[in-house]
Design a protein around this motif. Structure first.
Motif, PDB file in Angstrom:
ATOM      1  N   ARG A 144      66.318 100.465  26.872  1.00 17.75           N
ATOM      2  CA  ARG A 144      66.681  99.066  27.078  1.00 17.75           C
ATOM      3  C   ARG A 144      67.668  98.937  28.244  1.00 17.75           C
ATOM      4  O   ARG A 144      67.503  98.090  29.124  1.00 17.75           O
ATOM      5  CB  ARG A 144      67.306  98.484  25.814  1.00 17.75           C
ATOM      6  N   GLN A 145      68.674  99.775  28.236  1.00 14.31           N
ATOM      7  CA  GLN A 145      69.680  99.720  29.292  1.00 14.31           C
ATOM      8  C   GLN A 145      69.071 100.026  30.657  1.00 14.31           C
ATOM      9  O   GLN A 145      69.430  99.400  31.664  1.00 14.31           O
ATOM     10  CB  GLN A 145      70.813 100.690  28.979  1.00 14.31           C
ATOM     11  N   GLN A 146      68.145 100.966  30.690  1.00 18.00           N
ATOM     12  CA  GLN A 146      67.490 101.302  31.954  1.00 18.00           C
ATOM     13  C   GLN A 146      66.703 100.105  32.494  1.00 18.00           C
ATOM     14  O   GLN A 146      66.752  99.800  33.688  1.00 18.00           O
ATOM     15  CB  GLN A 146      66.559 102.499  31.759  1.00 18.00           C
ATOM     16  N   LEU A 147      65.971  99.431  31.620  1.00 18.27           N
ATOM     17  CA  LEU A 147      65.196  98.262  32.042  1.00 18.27           C
ATOM     18  C   LEU A 147      66.120  97.150  32.534  1.00 18.27           C
ATOM     19  O   LEU A 147      65.817  96.465  33.519  1.00 18.27           O
ATOM     20  CB  LEU A 147      64.336  97.751  30.885  1.00 18.27           C
ATOM     21  N   GLU A 148      67.234  96.975  31.852  1.00 19.52           N
ATOM     22  CA  GLU A 148      68.170  95.914  32.217  1.00 19.52           C
ATOM     23  C   GLU A 148      68.906  96.216  33.518  1.00 19.52           C
ATOM     24  O   GLU A 148      69.380  95.298  34.194  1.00 19.52           O
ATOM     25  CB  GLU A 148      69.165  95.693  31.077  1.00 19.52           C
ATOM     26  N   GLN A 149      68.979  97.490  33.876  1.00 22.91           N
ATOM     27  CA  GLN A 149      69.652  97.876  35.117  1.00 22.91           C
ATOM     28  C   GLN A 149      68.683  98.009  36.288  1.00 22.91           C
ATOM     29  O   GLN A 149      69.097  97.987  37.444  1.00 22.91           O
ATOM     30  CB  GLN A 149      70.396  99.201  34.911  1.00 22.91           C
ATOM     31  N   GLY A 150      67.388  98.153  35.975  1.00 26.41           N
ATOM     32  CA  GLY A 150      66.382  98.385  37.007  1.00 26.41           C
ATOM     33  C   GLY A 150      65.920  99.828  36.980  1.00 26.41           C
ATOM     34  O   GLY A 150      66.736 100.744  36.819  1.00 26.41           O
ATOM     35  N   VAL A 151      64.618 100.038  37.107  1.00 23.81           N
ATOM     36  CA  VAL A 151      64.068 101.392  37.049  1.00 23.81           C
ATOM     37  C   VAL A 151      63.293 101.695  38.326  1.00 23.81           C
ATOM     38  O   VAL A 151      62.869 100.793  39.052  1.00 23.81           O
ATOM     39  CB  VAL A 151      63.139 101.569  35.824  1.00 23.81           C
ATOM     40  N   PRO A 162      66.956  93.902  37.891  1.00 22.95           N
ATOM     41  CA  PRO A 162      67.319  93.930  36.469  1.00 22.95           C
ATOM     42  C   PRO A 162      66.450  92.984  35.648  1.00 22.95           C
ATOM     43  O   PRO A 162      66.170  91.857  36.058  1.00 22.95           O
ATOM     44  CB  PRO A 162      68.781  93.479  36.483  1.00 22.95           C
ATOM     45  N   ALA A 163      66.008  93.456  34.494  1.00 24.86           N
ATOM     46  CA  ALA A 163      65.165  92.666  33.598  1.00 24.86           C
ATOM     47  C   ALA A 163      65.973  92.258  32.370  1.00 24.86           C
ATOM     48  O   ALA A 163      66.995  92.864  32.048  1.00 24.86           O
ATOM     49  CB  ALA A 163      63.943  93.473  33.178  1.00 24.86           C
ATOM     50  N   ALA A 164      65.502  91.220  31.691  1.00 27.41           N
ATOM     51  CA  ALA A 164      66.107  90.807  30.420  1.00 27.41           C
ATOM     52  C   ALA A 164      65.209  91.293  29.293  1.00 27.41           C
ATOM     53  O   ALA A 164      63.987  91.128  29.349  1.00 27.41           O
ATOM     54  CB  ALA A 164      66.261  89.292  30.366  1.00 27.41           C
ATOM     55  N   LEU A 174      60.399  91.082  24.133  1.00 27.47           N
ATOM     56  CA  LEU A 174      60.210  90.104  25.196  1.00 27.47           C
ATOM     57  C   LEU A 174      60.861  90.677  26.446  1.00 27.47           C
ATOM     58  O   LEU A 174      62.024  91.088  26.411  1.00 27.47           O
ATOM     59  CB  LEU A 174      60.863  88.766  24.848  1.00 27.47           C
ATOM     60  N   LEU A 175      60.118  90.713  27.528  1.00 28.99           N
ATOM     61  CA  LEU A 175      60.625  91.258  28.787  1.00 28.99           C
ATOM     62  C   LEU A 175      60.494  90.188  29.862  1.00 28.99           C
ATOM     63  O   LEU A 175      59.400  89.675  30.107  1.00 28.99           O
ATOM     64  CB  LEU A 175      59.835  92.502  29.188  1.00 28.99           C
ATOM     65  N   THR A 176      61.611  89.847  30.493  1.00 28.90           N
ATOM     66  CA  THR A 176      61.609  88.849  31.565  1.00 28.90           C
ATOM     67  C   THR A 176      61.928  89.534  32.881  1.00 28.90           C
ATOM     68  O   THR A 176      62.961  90.194  33.009  1.00 28.90           O
ATOM     69  CB  THR A 176      62.640  87.740  31.297  1.00 28.90           C
ATOM     70  N   ILE A 177      61.025  89.380  33.846  1.00 31.54           N
ATOM     71  CA  ILE A 177      61.199  89.995  35.159  1.00 31.54           C
ATOM     72  C   ILE A 177      61.199  88.905  36.229  1.00 31.54           C
ATOM     73  O   ILE A 177      60.767  87.774  35.983  1.00 31.54           O
ATOM     74  CB  ILE A 177      60.094  91.033  35.458  1.00 31.54           C
ATOM     75  N   HIS A 178      61.679  89.265  37.420  1.00 31.49           N
ATOM     76  CA  HIS A 178      61.780  88.295  38.510  1.00 31.49           C
ATOM     77  C   HIS A 178      61.027  88.762  39.748  1.00 31.49           C
ATOM     78  O   HIS A 178      61.313  88.332  40.862  1.00 31.49           O
ATOM     79  CB  HIS A 178      63.252  88.047  38.862  1.00 31.49           C
ATOM     80  N   GLU A 179      60.076  89.655  39.546  1.00 23.80           N
ATOM     81  CA  GLU A 179      59.258  90.168  40.637  1.00 23.80           C
ATOM     82  C   GLU A 179      57.796  90.101  40.224  1.00 23.80           C
ATOM     83  O   GLU A 179      57.471  89.686  39.115  1.00 23.80           O
ATOM     84  CB  GLU A 179      59.634  91.619  40.954  1.00 23.80           C
ATOM     85  N   GLY A 180      56.924  90.551  41.123  1.00 25.01           N
ATOM     86  CA  GLY A 180      55.504  90.566  40.815  1.00 25.01           C
ATOM     87  C   GLY A 180      54.825  91.791  41.387  1.00 25.01           C
ATOM     88  O   GLY A 180      53.774  91.694  42.009  1.00 25.01           O
ATOM     89  N   ARG A 181      55.419  92.955  41.156  1.00 22.92           N
ATOM     90  CA  ARG A 181      54.824  94.182  41.672  1.00 22.92           C
ATOM     91  C   ARG A 181      53.550  94.531  40.898  1.00 22.92           C
ATOM     92  O   ARG A 181      53.338  94.068  39.781  1.00 22.92           O
ATOM     93  CB  ARG A 181      55.815  95.343  41.578  1.00 22.92           C
ATOM     94  N   TYR A 182      52.747  95.370  41.491  1.00 29.51           N
ATOM     95  CA  TYR A 182      51.463  95.767  40.912  1.00 29.51           C
ATOM     96  C   TYR A 182      51.671  96.413  39.541  1.00 29.51           C
ATOM     97  O   TYR A 182      52.410  97.388  39.406  1.00 29.51           O
ATOM     98  CB  TYR A 182      50.763  96.739  41.863  1.00 29.51           C
ATOM     99  N   HIS A 183      51.025  95.841  38.503  1.00 25.47           N
ATOM    100  CA  HIS A 183      51.107  96.368  37.135  1.00 25.47           C
ATOM    101  C   HIS A 183      52.560  96.639  36.729  1.00 25.47           C
ATOM    102  O   HIS A 183      52.857  97.636  36.064  1.00 25.47           O
ATOM    103  CB  HIS A 183      50.295  97.660  37.006  1.00 25.47           C
ATOM    104  N   GLN A 184      53.449  95.737  37.103  1.00 24.45           N
ATOM    105  CA  GLN A 184      54.877  96.034  37.000  1.00 24.45           C
ATOM    106  C   GLN A 184      55.351  96.318  35.581  1.00 24.45           C
ATOM    107  O   GLN A 184      56.070  97.297  35.351  1.00 24.45           O
ATOM    108  CB  GLN A 184      55.709  94.889  37.595  1.00 24.45           C
TER     109      GLN A 184
END
Length: 231
Positions: A144-151, A162-164, A174-184
């Protein structure tokens, strides 16, 4: 289309008033002010009048509850697409705003408005996208912490933003992201040693999937929804 024509067609301004607004620097095209009335504007350009987005009349905006097994494409010779779920007269001219994988379900936006589509998907806007994610294994606190900090995704040189993360159950988040990378989303969970078994998009910006829409169902967006995402 000329910029002054575009402005007068998408606002209360007359052609003469549109030219004055352009000369005064009140019209921005893709960021900076544009003071050239004859500047050609393409459908994917972002045009702002005093900071507010302009949209030509007569555009269509829809949400669809994408079922698994359909492609986020306008046409395909072998497999069903989301446009196949719509009446032909409604599907004409529509394109997909932010694709989903074939096996991913949930909110998909469709429009004829190239400018609005560009605004929603532009990386500069960092439009949040929320997904319900089913996992093969429970998410650990470390993950969880890794996802929230960015991987770091395989094959890329920059970490994700960083994701929520919100836990719904042992194997669902529930995962909230602010990008649109391929199969992110799938790649983010793989990066922390997990595996996505199901993926469903619930919202884009402030537009949430209508809970009354069955799989394959659709409806037109409200004006408030259109304005909220592009505002």
């Amino acid at each position: 289309m000329r910029l002054d024509q575009y402005v007068s067609s998408s606002s209360p301004l007359s052609r003469k008033e549109a030219k004055r607004a352009i000369m005064a620097g009140r019209i921005r095209v893709n960021g900076p002010p544009c003071k050239l009335a004859r500047q050609q504007v393409q459908e994917h350009d972002e045009v702002l009048f005093d900071g507010a987005p302009l949209t030509l009349p007569g555009e269509s905006y829809l949400m669809i509850n994408k079922p698994a097994g359909t492609l986020s494409a306008t046409t395909d010779s072998d497999q069903p697409t989301v446009l196949d779920l719509l009446p032909p007269e409604l599907a004409a001219g529509l394109h997909v705003v932010g694709r989903l994988d074939k096996d991913t379900t949930g909110l998909l936006l469709l429009t004829t408005d190239g400018q609005w589509s560009h605004t929603v998907t532009s990386p500069r806007r960092e439009c949040p996208k929320c997904y319900r994610v089913d996992l093969a294994e429970p998410l650990t606190e470390q993950s969880r912490q890794q996802l929230e900090q960015g991987v770091m995704l395989k094959g890329e040189s920059a970490r994700t933003r960083p994701a929520a993360v919100a836990e719904l159950s042992g194997r669902q988040i529930l995962l909230t992201i602010h990008e649109g990378r391929y199969h992110q989303v799938k790649r983010m969970l793989a990066a922390v040693g997990n595996h996505v078994t199901g993926l469903h998009r619930q919202s884009i910006g402030s537009i949430a999937l209508d809970p009354d829409l069955p799989a394959g169902g659709y409806r037109h967006l409200t004006q408030a929804e259109i304005d909220a995402v592009a505002g």
